[in-house]
Design an enzyme around this catalytic site. Structure first.
Site, PDB file in Angstrom:
ATOM      1  N   CYS A 171       0.873  -1.425   0.130  1.00  0.00           N
ATOM      2  CA  CYS A 171       0.196   0.021   0.161  1.00  0.00           C
ATOM      3  C   CYS A 171       0.804   1.275  -0.048  1.00  0.00           C
ATOM      4  O   CYS A 171       0.689   2.338  -0.996  1.00  0.00           O
ATOM      5  CB  CYS A 171      -0.898  -0.125   1.168  1.00  0.00           C
ATOM      6  N   HIS A 226      -2.322   1.010   7.149  1.00  0.00           N
ATOM      7  CA  HIS A 226      -2.591   0.967   5.721  1.00  0.00           C
ATOM      8  C   HIS A 226      -2.366   2.439   5.292  1.00  0.00           C
ATOM      9  O   HIS A 226      -2.866   3.418   5.789  1.00  0.00           O
ATOM     10  CB  HIS A 226      -3.915   0.565   5.524  1.00  0.00           C
ATOM     11  N   ASN A 249      -8.074   4.573  -2.427  1.00  0.00           N
ATOM     12  CA  ASN A 249      -7.498   3.466  -1.823  1.00  0.00           C
ATOM     13  C   ASN A 249      -7.083   2.888  -3.107  1.00  0.00           C
ATOM     14  O   ASN A 249      -7.108   3.056  -4.297  1.00  0.00           O
ATOM     15  CB  ASN A 249      -8.505   2.624  -1.097  1.00  0.00           C
TER      16      ASN A 249
END
Length: 459
Positions: free
Chosen positions: A88, A382, A404
């Site tokens: 991520c 994250h 995202n």
């Protein structure tokens, strides 16, 4: 020595046995506190037949009251998908840059090769681990630093400074130049084998050092291990290109070509001229430590020569003011948060009141952010791109938006909306251009960083 310590422990337990054991009186008192009234029986009936506690705790009072509209929003395009990997931080670092690349080349969309950078990230992390084994060879096996490093030699997680280290050294390439593979999309099996080889190699280096081998011999063993690591990576990910040709079609339908580029040349061409840790600052909200101080987490990098994870600790009010200014300036930001907390995956909304576990269980779970951090109940989990903010009539933020990297099917078409209350509790890091910081924050950057251990709780 071990027998003495064990005996001492048993003596301590025995001396305070009455205070520690659960006797009949205490047990009856505890059992008696569980009163089976009608509502308790109803909840018990539900929970013993339905394992999904989260759905049963969904707070109906706030459903439909939080929309996905924003007054200020960075111009972004396209959703990426990191698949079953911990990359991520890499996706987010690159997603911040994608809009300017799309504009530069007049494209309908663009993505980087995360596989290319993942290859070099794992390779460089392996080298750093082995160098650390050499540097700590004189420490005992149960030393806290040594134990920490052997526990997880390398992994695919990271933060923004790792992207900067790799980009500066190896450059970047478009997605088409080195596409994803089964193992870049699903990293656990390959990562497990790499760690097994590194543990063996690290132990061998320690044994060689104990036998009095010279540093030259230890580094020769390191290179031998790295040859195996390179082989595993090349077999699973393919070999990274040293030069490439990229053909693309722009918005006008014209086919164009960048020929004989090196990844380093492409990186320089698509990266802002002032892109460096001197200008892009990692700011953080860590209420366990003093604000307006700079902290440096020891050894948190991927290349031996690279920069560590360094951050300026700020109160949320300062972070929000800077983030709003960046969004208004059409600059997205790298952020990281504890995304799993109070996240409604179906609606793509995060709010501290999304799930009412207190009412469902009749138990008070409340903790402030500082307590959650210190007890390991919460931490940054994250990275995502911060792209939008909505404000009230007085200009105060009410909610924010993430881009995202879980694909367009996750959340609200790939985006997540979080309330300003959730920002306060679960946002940790933001990488932002220093021009958006306040005067007090800028002045604080001149301090010498306070060094934190590699096993720090903010790791």
């Amino acid at each position: 020595m071990k027998i003495t310590l064990l005996t001492s422990s048993l003596l301590f337990i025995g001396a305070s046995l009455c205070a520690q054991t659960i006797g009949e009186k205490e047990l009856n008192d505890i059992k008696g506190s569980f009163q089976k009234d009608a509502s308790t029986k109803a909840i018990q009936n539900v929970l013993t037949n339905d394992k999904n506690i989260r759905d049963n705790a969904l707070n109906r009072e706030i459903q439909g009251k939080i929309d996905h509209y924003f007054k200020y929003r960075v111009k972004v395009q396209g959703i990426t998908d990191q698949q079953s990997s911990g990359r991520c931080w890499m996706f987010t670092s690159m997603n911040v840059l994608r809009p300017s690349i799309i504009e530069k080349y007049n494209l309908t969309g663009f993505d980087f090769s995360h596989n290319y950078l993942y290859f070099w990230d794992m390779f460089e992390k392996s080298n750093l681990f082995l160098e650390n084994m050499i540097a700590t060879a004189n420490k005992p096996m149960d030393d806290r630093d040594v134990t920490f490093m052997f526990q997880a030699p390398v992994g695919d997680g990271g933060v923004w400074n790792l992207y900067y280290n790799l980009g500066e050294k190896y450059g970047v390439v478009p997605k088409e130049v080195m596409p994803e593979t089964a193992h870049s999309n699903n990293t656990s099996a390959m990562g497990s084998l790499i760690n097994e080889r590194l543990r063996k190699g690290g132990y061998t280096i320690r044994e060689m050092a104990a036998q009095g081998k010279k540093i030259k011999e230890l580094r020769a063993e390191k290179v031998s291990v790295l040859k195996d690591i390179y082989r595993i990576l090349a077999l699973c990910l393919g070999e990274p290109p040293t030069t490439f040709t990229w053909r693309y079609k722009d918005k006008n339908g014209d086919i164009k070509e960048l020929a004989n580029y090196t990844p380093q040349q492409f990186y320089k061409e698509i990266t802002p001229a002032d892109y460096s840790p001197k200008n892009y600052i990692m700011i953080m909200n860590d209420p366990t430590r003093e604000y307006y101080k700079v902290y440096d987490i020891q050894n948190y990098r991927n290349t031996v020569e690279g920069i560590n994870w360094v951050y300026l600790n700020l109160p949320n009010k300062d972070i929000k003011a800077a983030a709003i200014a960046s969004i208004k300036g059409n600059e997205a930001m790298y952020t990281s948060s504890d995304v799993g907390k109070y996240f409604n995956r179906e609606t793509g909304i995060l709010d501290p009141e999304m799930y009412d576990y207190n009412s469902l269980m009749g138990v008070d779970f409340s903790m402030d952010k500082k307590t959650r951090i210190l007890t390991r109940q919460s931490g940054s989990a994250h990275a995502m791109t911060l792209i939008a903010v909505d404000v009230d009539a007085n200009g105060k933020p009410t909610k924010w938006e993430f881009e995202n990297s879980w694909g367009p099917q996750a959340g609200h078409n790939g985006y997540l909306t979080f309330t300003d209350r959730w920002f306060d509790e679960y946002i940790f890091r933001v990488v932002i251009h220093k021009k958006y910081l306040g005067e007090k924050a800028l002045k604080a950057l001149d301090q010498k960083p306070i060094l934190l251990p590699m096993w720090d709780y903010m790791f």
